[in-house]
Scaffold this motif. Structure first.
Motif, short mmCIF file in Angstrom:
data_model
loop_
_atom_site.label_atom_id
_atom_site.label_comp_id
_atom_site.label_asym_id
_atom_site.label_seq_id
_atom_site.Cartn_x
_atom_site.Cartn_y
_atom_site.Cartn_z
N GLY A 149 -1.00 19.46 3.17
CA GLY A 149 -1.17 18.72 3.10
C GLY A 149 -0.62 17.39 3.27
N GLU A 150 -1.32 16.39 1.65
CA GLU A 150 -0.39 14.73 2.23
C GLU A 150 -0.42 14.18 0.92
OE1 GLU A 150 -2.56 12.22 4.31
OE2 GLU A 150 -1.23 12.78 6.50
N ILE A 151 0.32 12.68 0.04
CA ILE A 151 0.58 13.26 -0.67
C ILE A 151 1.26 11.59 -0.77
CG2 ILE A 151 3.08 13.80 -1.67
CD1 ILE A 151 2.53 14.96 -4.66
N MET A 202 1.32 -0.88 -0.24
CA MET A 202 -0.46 -0.09 0.01
C MET A 202 0.53 1.32 0.06
SD MET A 202 -2.85 1.09 2.72
CE MET A 202 -4.37 2.62 2.53
N PRO A 203 0.53 2.34 -0.92
CA PRO A 203 1.56 3.00 -1.14
C PRO A 203 1.73 4.56 0.76
CG PRO A 203 0.18 3.21 -3.00
CD PRO A 203 -0.29 2.21 -1.83
N GLN A 204 2.21 4.35 1.08
CA GLN A 204 2.76 5.13 2.27
C GLN A 204 2.95 6.91 1.59
OE1 GLN A 204 6.32 4.97 3.59
NE2 GLN A 204 6.15 3.26 5.25
N LYS A 205 1.70 7.80 3.08
CA LYS A 205 1.41 9.28 2.65
C LYS A 205 2.50 9.67 3.29
CE LYS A 205 -2.76 9.45 0.72
NZ LYS A 205 -3.63 10.00 -0.13
N LYS A 206 2.67 10.68 2.77
CA LYS A 206 3.54 11.90 3.03
C LYS A 206 3.18 13.00 2.96
CE LYS A 206 7.93 14.52 1.82
NZ LYS A 206 9.49 14.06 0.48
N ARG A 207 3.45 13.48 4.23
CA ARG A 207 3.14 14.92 4.66
C ARG A 207 4.00 16.07 3.80
NH1 ARG A 207 0.17 16.07 9.95
NH2 ARG A 207 0.70 17.67 9.92
N VAL A 208 3.05 16.62 3.63
CA VAL A 208 3.93 18.51 2.31
C VAL A 208 3.53 19.68 2.95
CG1 VAL A 208 4.51 16.14 0.21
CG2 VAL A 208 2.60 17.95 0.87
N ILE A 209 4.24 20.48 2.45
CA ILE A 209 4.00 21.99 2.59
C ILE A 209 3.90 22.25 0.87
CG2 ILE A 209 4.74 24.42 3.42
CD1 ILE A 209 5.88 22.67 6.03
N VAL A 210 3.22 22.71 0.53
CA VAL A 210 3.18 23.18 -1.02
C VAL A 210 3.22 25.00 -1.04
CG1 VAL A 210 2.15 23.16 -3.50
CG2 VAL A 210 2.11 21.00 -1.65
N GLU A 211 3.93 25.08 -2.19
CA GLU A 211 4.12 26.90 -1.95
C GLU A 211 3.85 27.05 -3.61
OE1 GLU A 211 7.74 30.03 -1.67
OE2 GLU A 211 8.50 27.83 -1.16
N VAL A 212 2.78 27.93 -3.25
CA VAL A 212 2.31 28.58 -4.78
C VAL A 212 2.87 30.47 -4.56
CG1 VAL A 212 0.18 26.84 -4.95
CG2 VAL A 212 -0.02 29.02 -3.74
N ARG A 213 2.64 30.84 -5.36
CA ARG A 213 2.88 32.35 -6.07
C ARG A 213 1.77 32.97 -5.22
NH1 ARG A 213 7.24 31.22 -9.14
NH2 ARG A 213 7.24 29.85 -10.83
N LYS A 214 2.08 33.90 -4.83
CA LYS A 214 1.44 34.61 -4.13
C LYS A 214 0.18 35.33 -5.46
CE LYS A 214 -1.22 37.40 -0.74
NZ LYS A 214 -1.64 38.45 -1.64
N ALA A 215 0.63 35.30 -6.36
CA ALA A 215 0.07 35.70 -7.60
C ALA A 215 -1.48 35.42 -8.06
CB ALA A 215 0.86 36.41 -9.13
N VAL A 216 -1.34 33.72 -7.69
CA VAL A 216 -2.41 33.43 -8.13
C VAL A 216 -3.92 33.42 -7.18
CG1 VAL A 216 -0.30 31.46 -8.99
CG2 VAL A 216 -2.74 31.25 -6.34
N SER A 217 -3.28 34.73 -6.46
CA SER A 217 -4.90 34.95 -5.65
C SER A 217 -4.62 36.19 -5.06
CB SER A 217 -5.38 33.44 -4.56
OG SER A 217 -4.10 33.50 -3.59
N LYS A 218 -5.54 37.21 -4.87
CA LYS A 218 -5.49 37.84 -4.07
C LYS A 218 -5.04 37.66 -2.42
CE LYS A 218 -7.82 40.15 -7.96
NZ LYS A 218 -9.78 41.06 -8.13
N SER A 219 -5.62 37.06 -2.32
CA SER A 219 -5.45 36.45 -0.03
C SER A 219 -5.29 35.55 -0.37
CB SER A 219 -7.18 36.79 0.14
OG SER A 219 -7.25 35.89 0.52
N PRO A 220 -4.64 34.96 1.00
CA PRO A 220 -4.09 33.14 1.18
C PRO A 220 -4.82 32.63 1.59
CG PRO A 220 -3.22 34.80 2.52
CD PRO A 220 -4.03 35.56 2.13
N LEU A 221 -6.77 33.48 1.75
CA LEU A 221 -7.81 31.71 1.87
C LEU A 221 -8.27 31.40 0.26
CD1 LEU A 221 -9.41 33.13 4.70
CD2 LEU A 221 -8.28 31.26 4.69
#
Length: 448
Positions: free
Chosen positions: A71-73, A1-20
């Motif tokens: 998240g997890e992946i 069974m594949p193992q889940k890994k906890r990750v932090i995904v960093e995305v460009r701020k320019a894609v949204s007007k607020s973090p939410l």
């Protein structure tokens, strides 16, 4: 069974007007990697990342805003997330643990068999369960009592203990806190490690106020956590300061025991948490970290094969700008489990040592865990004496006034040696601070 890994995904701020609004990226990320699951309880966090741009007339440094999500992946699918052009980086959400509290005698987690590798430090103490004096003896040894006699006892200073919690009943100086687990609110500490740290800090700086920053509560009774918890905690510290609430010093007696737990955090200075630590320093917080308990003589068994020279100080614990604190006792003996440089992020670590192996909150407060808050308490006295004291100035004063233990100058076991509170206090009160320390030329492991 594949193992889940906890990750932090960093995305460009320019894609949204607020973090939410960055939450809208989750469906896009799932198209890239079907196994990705966003942690919707983790509010996306805005951060600034330095960007270096080489121009014709030299190097200009700009700042680019980005947003972090958790998240997890499935392990091995992380690269698929880069199919989204707005993904800046995918980081391991590294597991972190306290450097353990010792309640007298030998701990089953420690390996007391001496290493056969020669170490250039003749005086070594591996009997961490046997106290060498009391908290009061540490105060006298460092000269904190002489500082108190001059009217400096930490009035107005606030020290944050980043750990398993601080028990309100045992540390009356406690004024506020943050927790990674609402089921374990600030002011509680069933594990005891954080309360030990707070006790040792207040032991040096008795009128300082304590803030309980419970980053190691997210895993419940195991009292471990993840580096994303530490990111949130440091953001809380920064928001508190921006709101005008003081928090002068952060003591961190935790870290990662093995490189393989999260190599990207262990060895990459651009990890989001390490950048958050630097942001705190830039905004005036003095930050100290325990070196760790993976020294070559008697390492913690959780260190695995990552012990001794160059394999025992990982991640932010060994960043050049933090104050990295090893452990020794007041008899001048290096604690043989205290982690040794070179650190993964900077060769010339640790910076100094502070006392450990003394009766304080427990029969024997031990580990670099005890040494770090002792140093934090001394820093509190220096900060009161010189309110404008910066991180770089504090590090310079401690290293310039330290007492050599293993070798003249600097060495990979004890740094510049044992901190000397009263001598450092005298330096801090002078108009002119000591010149920057001349670092050794060697960039590799010290010859044995």
């Amino acid at each position: 069974m594949p193992q889940k890994k906890r990750v932090i995904v960093e995305v460009r701020k320019a894609v949204s007007k607020s973090p939410l609004m960055a939450l809208e990226k989750a469906p896009v990320l799932r198209k890239c990697a079907a196994s990705f699951q966003l942690d919707e309880h983790f509010e996306p966090l805005k951060a600034r990342r330095p960007v270096h741009h080489f121009a014709v007339f030299g190097m200009n440094v700009y700042e680019e805003e980005s947003v972090f999500m958790r998240g997890e992946i499935e392990s091995g699918e992380e690269d698929a997330l880069y199919e989204d052009p707005d993904v800046v980086a995918v980081w391991t959400d590294a597991p972190i643990e306290p450097f353990p509290i010792i309640r007298g005698g030998a701990s089953p987690q420690m390996n007391l068999a001496p290493s056969t590798a020669p170490i250039p430090c003749d005086n070594v103490d591996c009997n961490y369960g046997v106290p060498k004096g009391t908290l009061a003896d540490v105060v006298a040894y460092l000269g904190c009592d002489r500082i108190w006699d001059e009217g400096f006892r930490g009035q107005g200073i606030v020290i944050g203990i980043c750990d398993t919690g601080v028990k309100q009943d045992d540390v009356p100086n406690l004024i506020d806190g943050w927790t990674a687990n609402e089921a374990m609110p600030w002011g509680t500490d069933p594990q005891g490690h954080g309360t030990m740290c707070a006790t040792d800090a207040v032991g040096m700086c008795p009128e300082a106020q304590i803030v309980d920053i419970g980053i190691l509560k997210s895993s419940g009774p195991d009292f471990s956590g993840f580096i994303s918890d530490a990111i949130l905690a440091y953001e809380w510290v920064l928001q508190r300061r921006r709101a005008g609430q003081p928090l002068h010093i952060l003591s961190n007696s935790w870290g990662m025991y093995q490189n393989e737990w999260a190599p990207d955090y262990a060895t990459d200075p651009h990890h989001p948490f390490t950048l958050k630590v630097l942001q705190a320093i830039q905004e005036g917080v003095i930050v100290c970290f325990a070196a760790g308990n993976c020294g070559g003589r008697c390492p913690d068994s959780r260190c695995g094969d990552d012990v001794g020279f160059g394999k025992s100080i990982w991640g932010a614990n060994g960043h050049e700008e933090v104050i990295t604190v090893g452990a020794a006792n007041i008899q001048g003996e290096w604690a043989g489990y205290s982690s040794q440089g070179p650190a993964a992020l900077y060769d010339l670590k640790p910076d100094v040592c502070a006392p450990s192996h003394f009766t304080g909150y427990t029969r024997s407060d031990a580990g670099s865990s005890a040494a770090c808050p002792v140093c934090a308490g001394v820093l509190g006295l220096l900060k009161q004496a010189r309110p404008g004291l910066s991180q770089a100035q504090a590090r310079r004063i401690l290293t310039a006034t330290a007492l050599n233990l293993c070798a003249p100058g600097w060495d990979y076991q004890t740094g510049y040696g044992m901190i000397q509170a009263y001598a450092a206090f005298q330096q801090a009160r002078r108009k002119r601070l000591p010149n920057p320390i001349r670092r050794p030329a060697s960039r590799g492991p010290q010859p044995l």
